[in-house]
Enzyme design. Structure first.
Site, short mmCIF file in Angstrom:
data_model
loop_
_atom_site.label_atom_id
_atom_site.label_comp_id
_atom_site.label_asym_id
_atom_site.label_seq_id
_atom_site.Cartn_x
_atom_site.Cartn_y
_atom_site.Cartn_z
N HIS A 145 37.02 37.68 28.40
CA HIS A 145 37.00 36.75 29.12
C HIS A 145 38.48 36.34 29.88
O HIS A 145 38.68 35.56 30.69
CB HIS A 145 36.27 35.37 28.72
N ASP A 202 45.34 34.07 34.83
CA ASP A 202 43.99 33.34 34.51
C ASP A 202 43.06 34.64 34.74
O ASP A 202 42.92 35.60 35.45
CB ASP A 202 43.39 32.34 35.29
#
Length: 471
Positions: free
Chosen positions: A158, A365
């Protein structure tokens, strides 16, 4: 259909299907897949026990079986607070200056992965497929293989995968990468993170990759980018709830003649909060006509309080927001509303809809779902503008946002001025393009695409040649 076995560090306890506020879109999507197959979601309970016993706590809700284990305090310190969040997290987010390389952390990380494998293995039947999530559990597939499991196994990361040079700064990096190669499908959020992984395999290990297939020790491994999304229909429903409408009214009533710029982030150094505040201050300095006409609403609930770097960033933000308000505020205007608390998801949806601009500026991110939630929550007739860091995974598909370098206060400042003065026609045009991406690349598409590839692996011969003795 084969059962799905999900394994993650923490488990989202399923709620009733009508209670969507307390569950994110990811949990809803994964729970739906578990319901369809009668599967199990396994992970750490979040609780500690004096001595690890391997005893499984089971519960069922809405057709989903949850199985959790308690960990020893030492496990939590070394595996979670240590290797996961003080070694891998900063390194994978390009912050090698904050990464701590401690042999005890690594030992705890491997010990907990061994314990997870020993505990979950008896729950797995020969026909099950296994989907492991995130950086906490990279070696788990290898540990399950060592126990003789030949089930199809997928792994999804992730967070970003770091560039080759950064990855090689990790002690025993090759051992970690070799463990991830025990999965049949390895997924990343974007093609950039996938390319970084491929570069490591080619440069460090001398492997050859044919398209998206790697043959390693006689096994075919699928490598892919699977951009995670949100549940747009869920956001549509939440924006109509009482909490959302009250949150919307609260923002609008508190400053009826001011524009609202919103930021919603965990209190984490990877989110670029310090750089965001500095960029906002630069905007106030260079565009004084906006004084008393705009405010920044920054919601930043605490994160990982046990790790000292998060305590440091909280102190820095407290001081920085105080200095900005002290320098620019008037009796009837406060330029930054900085809030260290969490809000229900439907309340956040109301805040998004009431805002004119979203300032989403992570330094790095994996994806960033706040950007997508902001877009989904907008009024199509009068949408707000998304300012997005070019270093967020979401930027790969959301090019119609105003993309900025979060390290540049000048770029943040100019983007704010452009967003606040953007004509309605351009705002609509940009929003429609962004919303189209958000609706197509949603969380269900992400889940179904990954599981389709994993089920395709299920139909193939995993081992073209017998596995080596060590595996």
């Amino acid at each position: 259909m084969s059962r799905l076995i999900l394994v993650s560090n923490r488990v989202s306890t399923p709620k009733a299907r009508g209670d969507e506020v307390s569950q994110g879109g990811l949990a809803v999507a994964l729970s739906a897949a578990l319901r369809e197959t009668g599967g199990i979601w396994f992970g750490w309970s979040g609780e500690t026990i004096e001595t690890f016993s391997g005893e499984i706590n089971r519960q069922s809700a809405d057709g989903v079986t949850i199985a959790t284990v308690d960990l020893e305090p030492q496990d939590v310190d070394e595996y979670y607070n240590g290797y996961a969040n003080r070694t891998l997290w900063p390194l994978f987010h390009y912050r090698i200056d904050l990464a701590e390389f401690d042999l005890q952390f690594g030992a705890g990380y491997e010990r907990v992965n061994d314990r997870f494998a020993a505990t979950v293995a008896p729950l797995i039947e020969p026909d099950d497929i296994i989907w492991v999530h995130d950086y906490h559990l990279i070696p788990l597939g290898q540990r399950l293989r060592r126990k003789g499991l030949r089930n199809p196994m997928g792994f999804f990361l992730h967070i970003p995968w770091p560039p080759y040079r950064l990855m090689t700064a990790l002690p025993f990096h090759r051992r970690l990468v070799e463990s991830i190669l025990e999965y049949d499908v390895i997924g990343f959020q974007t093609s950039e993170w996938l390319d970084s992984f491929r570069h490591y395999l080619v440069t460090e290990m001398g492997l050859k990759i044919d398209g998206d297939i790697l043959v390693y020790r006689g096994r075919r491994i699928k490598l892919g980018a699977y951009p995670i999304g949100i549940d747009g229909a869920q956001l549509d429903r939440m924006v109509t709830t009482h909490n959302a409408q009250e949150a919307f009214k609260t923002v609008r009533r508190s400053a009826p003649n001011q524009k609202t710029v919103i930021g919603v982030d965990r209190l984490d150094y990877s989110k670029g909060l310090i750089e965001r505040f500095q960029g906002y201050r630069y905007f106030l300095e260079h565009y004084p006509d906006w004084h008393s006409k705009v405010f920044l609403l920054q919601i930043a609930p605490p994160s990982r309080g046990e790790v000292h770097t998060y305590e440091d960033i909280r102190k820095q933000l407290d001081e920085l927001s105080g200095r900005i308000n002290g320098a620019f505020a008037h009796v009837d205007w406060v330029p930054i509303r900085y809030v260290n608390q969490a809000y229900p998801r439907d309340g956040l949806t109301g805040f998004y809809r009431a805002s004119d601009v979203a300032l989403v500026t992570p330094l790095r991110d994996g994806m960033n779902l706040v950007a997508k939630e902001f877009v989904a929550a907008q009024d199509p007739e009068d949408p707000g503008v998304l300012i997005l860091s070019k270093f967020a995974g979401a930027a790969e598909a959301m090019g119609r946002a105003l993309l900025v370098n979060p390290h540049s206060k000048e770029q943040i400042s100019k983007a704010l001025e452009r967003a606040l003065t953007m004509p309605l026609s351009e705002r609509r045009d940009r929003w429609e393009a962004l919303n189209d991406v958000v609706r197509k690349e949603d969380v269900t598409a992400w889940r179904d695409t990954f599981l389709a590839d994993l089920r395709q692996a299920e139909d193939k011969l995993f081992f073209a040649t017998p596995p080596t003795a060590e595996h």
